[in-house]
Enzyme design. Structure first.
Site, PDB file in Angstrom:
ATOM      1  N   HIS A 187       0.905  -1.295  -0.054  1.00 26.18           N
ATOM      2  CA  HIS A 187      -0.168  -0.050  -0.062  1.00 26.18           C
ATOM      3  C   HIS A 187       0.838   1.167  -0.218  1.00 26.18           C
ATOM      4  CE1 HIS A 187      -3.268   2.806   1.157  1.00 26.18           C
ATOM      5  NE2 HIS A 187      -4.025   1.855   0.755  1.00 26.18           N
ATOM      6  N   ASP A 211      -7.626  -5.358  -0.156  1.00 27.35           N
ATOM      7  CA  ASP A 211      -8.182  -6.259  -0.995  1.00 27.35           C
ATOM      8  C   ASP A 211      -7.773  -7.718  -0.906  1.00 27.35           C
ATOM      9  OD1 ASP A 211      -9.322  -4.104  -2.567  1.00 27.35           O
ATOM     10  OD2 ASP A 211      -7.605  -3.287  -3.081  1.00 27.35           O
TER      11      ASP A 211
HETATM   12  C1  COA Z   1      -0.394  -0.904  -4.116  1.00 25.07           C
HETATM   13  C2  COA Z   1       0.804  -0.798  -4.558  1.00 25.07           C
HETATM   14  C3  COA Z   1       0.647  -0.184  -5.835  1.00 25.07           C
HETATM   15  C4  COA Z   1       1.755   0.357  -3.690  1.00 25.07           C
HETATM   16  O1  COA Z   1       2.940   0.330  -4.026  1.00 25.07           O
HETATM   17  P1  COA Z   1       4.052   1.628  -3.761  1.00 25.07           P
HETATM   18  O2  COA Z   1       4.054   2.063  -2.397  1.00 25.07           O
HETATM   19  O3  COA Z   1       3.803   2.681  -4.680  1.00 25.07           O
HETATM   20  O4  COA Z   1       5.333   0.688  -3.876  1.00 25.07           O
HETATM   21  P2  COA Z   1       6.096   0.539  -5.366  1.00 25.07           P
HETATM   22  O5  COA Z   1       5.054   0.106  -6.389  1.00 25.07           O
HETATM   23  O6  COA Z   1       6.920   1.503  -5.254  1.00 25.07           O
HETATM   24  O7  COA Z   1       6.927  -1.101  -4.780  1.00 25.07           O
HETATM   25  C5  COA Z   1       8.071  -0.779  -3.729  1.00 25.07           C
HETATM   26  C6  COA Z   1       8.640  -2.227  -3.857  1.00 25.07           C
HETATM   27  O8  COA Z   1       7.779  -2.948  -3.313  1.00 25.07           O
HETATM   28  C7  COA Z   1       7.464  -4.190  -4.169  1.00 25.07           C
HETATM   29  N1  COA Z   1       6.002  -4.458  -3.796  1.00 25.07           N
HETATM   30  C8  COA Z   1       5.012  -3.603  -3.753  1.00 25.07           C
HETATM   31  N2  COA Z   1       4.003  -4.456  -3.752  1.00 25.07           N
HETATM   32  C9  COA Z   1       4.208  -5.371  -3.799  1.00 25.07           C
HETATM   33  C10 COA Z   1       3.287  -6.871  -3.804  1.00 25.07           C
HETATM   34  N3  COA Z   1       2.070  -6.728  -3.677  1.00 25.07           N
HETATM   35  N4  COA Z   1       3.983  -7.842  -4.227  1.00 25.07           N
HETATM   36  C11 COA Z   1       5.308  -8.049  -4.146  1.00 25.07           C
HETATM   37  N5  COA Z   1       6.102  -6.938  -4.326  1.00 25.07           N
HETATM   38  C12 COA Z   1       5.703  -5.627  -4.058  1.00 25.07           C
HETATM   39  C13 COA Z   1       7.792  -3.663  -5.583  1.00 25.07           C
HETATM   40  O9  COA Z   1       7.816  -4.669  -6.490  1.00 25.07           O
HETATM   41  C14 COA Z   1       8.781  -2.710  -5.221  1.00 25.07           C
HETATM   42  O10 COA Z   1       9.894  -3.530  -5.308  1.00 25.07           O
HETATM   43  P3  COA Z   1      11.379  -2.836  -5.850  1.00 25.07           P
HETATM   44  O11 COA Z   1      11.852  -1.924  -4.931  1.00 25.07           O
HETATM   45  O12 COA Z   1      12.282  -4.113  -5.331  1.00 25.07           O
HETATM   46  O13 COA Z   1      11.172  -2.659  -7.116  1.00 25.07           O
HETATM   47  C15 COA Z   1       1.727  -1.957  -4.765  1.00 25.07           C
HETATM   48  O14 COA Z   1       1.836  -2.573  -3.219  1.00 25.07           O
HETATM   49  C16 COA Z   1       0.808  -2.925  -5.407  1.00 25.07           C
HETATM   50  O15 COA Z   1       0.790  -2.948  -6.779  1.00 25.07           O
HETATM   51  N6  COA Z   1       0.173  -3.928  -4.786  1.00 25.07           N
HETATM   52  C17 COA Z   1      -0.483  -5.066  -5.427  1.00 25.07           C
HETATM   53  C18 COA Z   1      -1.863  -4.464  -5.931  1.00 25.07           C
HETATM   54  C19 COA Z   1      -2.766  -4.024  -4.868  1.00 25.07           C
HETATM   55  O16 COA Z   1      -2.902  -4.971  -3.841  1.00 25.07           O
HETATM   56  N7  COA Z   1      -3.467  -3.032  -4.771  1.00 25.07           N
HETATM   57  C20 COA Z   1      -4.514  -2.720  -3.650  1.00 25.07           C
HETATM   58  C21 COA Z   1      -3.927  -1.347  -2.821  1.00 25.07           C
HETATM   59  S1  COA Z   1      -5.117  -1.178  -1.538  1.00 25.07           S
END
Ligand code: COA
Length: 388
Positions: free
Chosen positions: A265, A319
């Site tokens: 998140h 989720d």
């Molecule tokens: C929600 C989300 C977009 C937030 O991400 P964020 O805080 O912007 O973090 P980032 O996308 O920059 O990711 C940071 C790191 O964590 C990892 N990461 C983040 N979410 C992950 C997940 N669900 N599974 C595995 N790795 C994950 C990324 O791959 C990244 O790794 P890296 O630095 O080695 O490249 C992300 O966690 C995600 O895509 N989750 C899955 C979809 C989901 O459940 N969404 C609902 C949100 S309520």
């Protein structure tokens, strides 16, 4: 000529940019806390209803019994669709994504309002409540029509959750199912300045009407990076199928740098408090419906993911179990995001009203990095490359 006059910081994704002060929602992403108007999400999910929560978000305080009764009765009276909107839904292809149908129908509602524009905040709220009350009707009407069934008319049931389940199936809803959906609606009703709430706020800042504002929110929520993650999380659980396959699935996915849906998140760097509540309801529903394998598979995926992601700030989010809850309630997967909209409209309304109290047109800037002063080339002399 210089395009840039001063040093510029670009806030891609607007991370950590504050657009207003707010009294609506507080998220402590380090402490796993979420508050609506100062009340913890655990208290609200434990004691409140969606209607009470929507009232709290929109009007700023918990309603008295009399206020809640009046509010609920208003929603009941607004639930039916204008015949022309019903015809519009009928005319849409049955293969349409339900979010497209929702966006089109809410936009059309504006055409049947003789005075969609207003400066009066109470009238704005009333228009929003009319939309809120109609969302379950729009969603279930489309679902029934695409399955060659006649729409079920609203029956004046007291809650958004009960009316939704009744209109979806035509059957008397089970009180336990109604309660589980009601709790899910409470948990999705508000979440600070997320993408769809910001989209609503931008549209509101132009002093546009509530139909345009809500249509912006629905369009923004539709994207898989926002409203669609619970569908993806459920699909993963269904695909994995049994708890014994969870470990391999998670290990392979992470080795291939894939994301585990329902994890991570932007704001929570620990447990999403909504996840804990929904997990409990998912477990109870699974036991009641005799679908424990589905729940056990979700738990096995969660446990494996937690083991592999130990030491990272990636924890289960709302989720991870909301899709399981909706699935166990018999709700088709592509209605999950429309249900999210059906709940979040309360938060959108609260933020729009709050922003408009001290409105300022939202108009950020883009840093121009292209050329300036190019000589105009007559069409016959252009060599042509862009847009070919
Ligand atoms: C929600 C989300 C977009 C937030 O991400 P964020 O805080 O912007 O973090 P980032 O996308 O920059 O990711 C940071 C790191 O964590 C990892 N990461 C983040 N979410 C992950 C997940 N669900 N599974 C595995 N790795 C994950 C990324 O791959 C990244 O790794 P890296 O630095 O080695 O490249 C992300 O966690 C995600 O895509 N989750 C899955 C979809 C989901 O459940 N969404 C609902 C949100 S309520």
């Amino acid at each position: 000529m210089s395009a840039i006059k001063e040093p510029v910081v670009i806030h891609k994704g607007l991370d950590n940019v504050y657009v207003k002060e707010s009294r609506i929602c507080f998220i402590d992403g380090e402490a796993s806390k979420l508050f609506y108007r100062g009340y913890s999400i655990e208290e609200l999910a434990g004691h409140s209803t969606y209607e009470e929560t929507a009232y709290l978000l929109i009007y700023g305080s918990l309603p008295t019994a009399q206020q809640l009764d009046k509010f609920t009765r208003s929603l009941e009276s607004y639930r039916s669709l204008e015949p022309a909107v019903l015809e519009l839904i009928r005319s849409l292809p049955s293969r349409s994504d339900p979010m497209d149908v929702l966006r089109t129908a809410v936009s059309a509602l504006g055409s049947y309002d003789p005075r969609p524009m207003t400066d009066d905040m109470n009238v704005r709220i009333d228009k929003s409540l009319r939309i809120l009350a109609k969302l379950p009707t729009i969603i279930t009407t489309f679902d029934r029509l695409r399955n060659q069934k006649q729409p079920v008319l609203p029956r004046g049931l007291e809650s958004q959750a009960a009316e939704f389940l009744y209109m979806l199936t035509g059957d008397e809803p089970d009180p336990g199912d109604v309660h589980a959906l009601d709790v899910a609606l409470i948990l999705h009703a508000e979440h600070e300045m997320n993408a769809s709430t910001f989209a609503c706020t931008v549209t509101a800042s132009t002093l546009a009407d509530m139909y345009s504002i809500m249509t912006s929110g629905i369009g923004t929520l539709r994207g898989p990076l926002h409203g669609g993650a619970n569908e993806a999380a459920l699909r993963t659980v269904l695909e994995v199928g049994t708890p014994s396959k969870a470990e391999n699935y998670v290990a392979d996915a992470l080795a291939q740098k894939k994301r585990i849906m329902g994890f991570g998140h932007r704001v929570y760097k620990t447990w999403d408090p909504r996840y804990l509540i929904l997990k409990r309801y998912a477990g109870e529903l699974a036991a009641k419906k005799g679908q424990t394998q589905l729940f056990d598979t979700a738990v096995a995926i969660e446990n494996s993911a937690r083991k592999h992601l130990e030491g990272t700030p990636i924890f289960p989010n709302v989720d991870s179990y909301s899709g399981i809850v909706f699935h166990l309630l018999g709700i088709p997967t592509d209605l999950f995001t429309p249900i999210f909209a059906m709940s979040r409209i309360a938060g959108w309304t609260a933020h729009v009203i709050e922003y408009l109290e001290t409105n300022r047109l939202i108009r950020p800037k883009a840093l121009y990095v292209g050329p300036v002063g190019l000589p105009y080339i007559p069409i016959d002399s252009r060599s042509g490359s862009a847009g070919e």
